[in-house]
Design a protein around this motif. Structure first.
Motif, short mmCIF file in Angstrom:
data_model
loop_
_atom_site.label_atom_id
_atom_site.label_comp_id
_atom_site.label_asym_id
_atom_site.label_seq_id
_atom_site.Cartn_x
_atom_site.Cartn_y
_atom_site.Cartn_z
N ALA A 250 15.89 6.62 12.37
CA ALA A 250 15.78 7.02 10.97
C ALA A 250 14.98 5.95 10.23
CB ALA A 250 17.16 7.20 10.33
N HIS A 251 14.03 6.38 9.38
CA HIS A 251 13.16 5.47 8.64
C HIS A 251 12.99 5.99 7.21
CE1 HIS A 251 11.80 3.44 12.36
NE2 HIS A 251 11.80 4.65 12.88
N ALA A 252 12.72 5.07 6.30
CA ALA A 252 12.26 5.48 4.97
C ALA A 252 10.84 6.03 5.12
CB ALA A 252 12.28 4.30 4.01
N ARG A 253 10.57 7.15 4.48
CA ARG A 253 9.27 7.78 4.64
C ARG A 253 8.19 6.99 3.91
NH1 ARG A 253 7.74 14.17 3.52
NH2 ARG A 253 5.50 13.96 3.94
N SER A 254 7.05 6.81 4.56
CA SER A 254 5.91 6.12 3.96
C SER A 254 4.89 7.16 3.49
CB SER A 254 5.26 5.19 4.98
OG SER A 254 4.06 4.64 4.46
N PHE A 255 4.41 6.99 2.27
CA PHE A 255 3.39 7.89 1.72
C PHE A 255 2.01 7.24 1.70
CE2 PHE A 255 7.36 9.59 0.13
CZ PHE A 255 7.20 10.95 0.37
N ALA A 256 1.90 6.09 2.39
CA ALA A 256 0.59 5.48 2.60
C ALA A 256 -0.07 6.18 3.78
CB ALA A 256 0.74 3.99 2.83
N ARG A 257 -1.14 5.62 4.29
CA ARG A 257 -1.87 6.21 5.40
C ARG A 257 -2.08 5.17 6.50
NH1 ARG A 257 -0.49 10.07 3.32
NH2 ARG A 257 -1.65 11.92 2.64
N ASP A 258 -1.98 5.64 7.73
CA ASP A 258 -2.25 4.82 8.91
C ASP A 258 -1.36 3.57 8.96
OD1 ASP A 258 -4.34 6.63 9.58
OD2 ASP A 258 -5.68 5.57 8.20
N ARG A 259 -0.09 3.77 8.63
CA ARG A 259 0.87 2.67 8.67
C ARG A 259 1.76 2.78 9.91
NH1 ARG A 259 1.57 0.32 3.54
NH2 ARG A 259 -0.52 0.23 2.61
N LEU A 260 2.23 1.63 10.38
CA LEU A 260 3.23 1.57 11.45
C LEU A 260 4.56 1.21 10.81
CD1 LEU A 260 1.40 -0.38 14.30
CD2 LEU A 260 2.16 2.00 14.38
N VAL A 261 5.53 2.10 10.94
CA VAL A 261 6.88 1.86 10.44
C VAL A 261 7.76 1.64 11.66
CG1 VAL A 261 8.76 2.74 9.02
CG2 VAL A 261 6.39 3.37 8.48
#
Length: 388
Positions: A250-261
């Motif tokens: 489970a992760h917080a959703r990222s609204f950036a682009r081309d990120r590694l979470v």
């Protein structure tokens, strides 16, 4: 069982060429009963591979199941991987292979997911006009001889179970509004409340770097799921990954682009085999550890083979939790002797049970006349001393 070529020859010589059964049996050195058997068969012979026996865990299977049940009660970060369970079994004397343990762990998880999927539920009752459910589905249709993908809007009244469907070329905001307008017109009114799914589900496969992709970002999953088929559930704020009916990440959703979470704990089993990745591995570069543990990490990484030593501490962190390990690291820093052995020794001492409180002595067992210490009494046992 005869090979297929021999069976075909028997049938050809008798049914096509008209040769007698006795002549065929004599030339092929078969009994007449065998020849008759294959002449009367209507289906060609099929070869079945015998089931290959699977290596068994033997007496260690019960212990492994017991450990899995124990880990099932712990937080996900503290659960042991199949590799770690294999090593723990080896410490108990298990001499089998890792594959047997891996299969047993997978079978246990599948049986557990089946139990979860067949669990009991409370039947629900909705008053008339109280609620309606809405969801989308993706369907394949043929339009003018061309197979196309459409989005189908589903509405269902919770009380009567009456449904309404309307198709659109895609799922956009204006089409959502139009679908609701059409559904309310069809039902002849508006329900008191609407019930929506909280996420969008997307089946995918985890990559070799233990990540799944969604909306031009990549999110990590536990290392043991690399290459596995999983299901990604995207909501407005969270990304949840599910495998075999169980949430694995489970992760917080990222609204950036081309990120590694990335969650560093997902890669800990890989660190056991490749501790050098601790220095430059993407999951560990900006890992925010508690201050005492981070201070121990900085000191150990300045030492030869310090990365391997700190991996040992991380394994203890997964097993014992951050609170206990923070105290152990603080003690090591306070004594200015920072090493994996010292930190782990503090951990074991902190986990050792406290000494039992002294028992209260009942009054009726107390001595009335306590004996007095008198060493001179031992001289009486020696008797008179005789000079030579």
């Amino acid at each position: 069982m005869l090979c297929m070529e021999t069976v075909a020859e028997i049938r050809r010589r008798h049914l096509v060429d008209g040769e007698p059964i006795s002549g065929i049996a004599r030339e092929l050195r078969l009994s007449r009963n065998i020849v008759k058997k294959y002449l009367h068969q209507t289906q060609p012979p099929a070869y079945r591979r015998r089931e290959q026996p699977k290596p068994k865990l033997g007496n260690y299977e019960e212990l492994l199941v017991h450990w899995l049940e124990q880990d099932g009660q712990r937080p996900k970060r503290q659960r042991r991987t199949a590799q770690r369970l294999f090593e723990d079994l080896q410490a108990q004397g298990y001499a089998g292979g890792y594959d047997s343990v891996q299969r047993a762990v997978k079978a246990w998880k599948q049986s557990r997911s089946r139990l979860v999927s067949t669990q009991a539920f409370i039947p629900l009752v909705f008053p008339a006009g109280d609620a309606a459910q809405f969801d989308w589905s993706r369907e394949q249709v043929e339009l003018d001889g061309v197979v196309q993908t459409i989005k189908l809007a589903h509405f269902r009244l919770a009380h009567s179970r009456q449904c309404f469907l309307v198709a659109y070329p895609r799922e956009t905001q204006e089409m959502v509004f139009d679908a609701h307008d059409r559904a309310f017109a069809f039902f002849g009114g508006v329900p008191t409340r609407m019930i929506f799914d909280g996420y969008f589900e997307h089946p995918c496969r985890a990559s070799s770097t233990c990540t799944v992709a969604y909306d031009r970002n990549r999110y990590s999953v536990p290392a043991e799921y690399a290459g596995a088929r999983v299901s990604l559930r995207a909501s407005a704020e969270r990304i949840v990954v599910v495998a075999e009916g169980e949430q694995i990440a489970a992760h917080a959703r990222s609204f950036a682009r081309d990120r590694l979470v990335l969650d560093p704990w997902h890669y800990l089993p890989l660190l056991e085999r490749k501790p050098g990745a601790l220095r430059n591995g993407a999951p560990f570069v900006q890992w925010e550890l508690p201050a005492p543990i981070a201070a121990v990490k900085d000191k150990l990484l300045r030492q030869p083979k310090g990365d391997r030593a700190f991996v040992e501490i991380l394994l203890a962190l997964r097993e014992h939790g951050s609170e206990l390990l923070c105290v152990a690291c603080e003690l090591a820093l306070e004594h200015r002797t920072v090493s994996a052995a010292v930190v782990l020794n503090h951990v074991h001492r902190l986990k050792a049970p406290l000494p039992m409180a002294p028992l209260e002595r009942p009054e009726h067992l107390s001595l009335v006349h306590e004996p007095q210490a008198d060493c001179a009494r031992y001289d009486q046992l020696r008797g008179p001393c005789h000079e030579p």
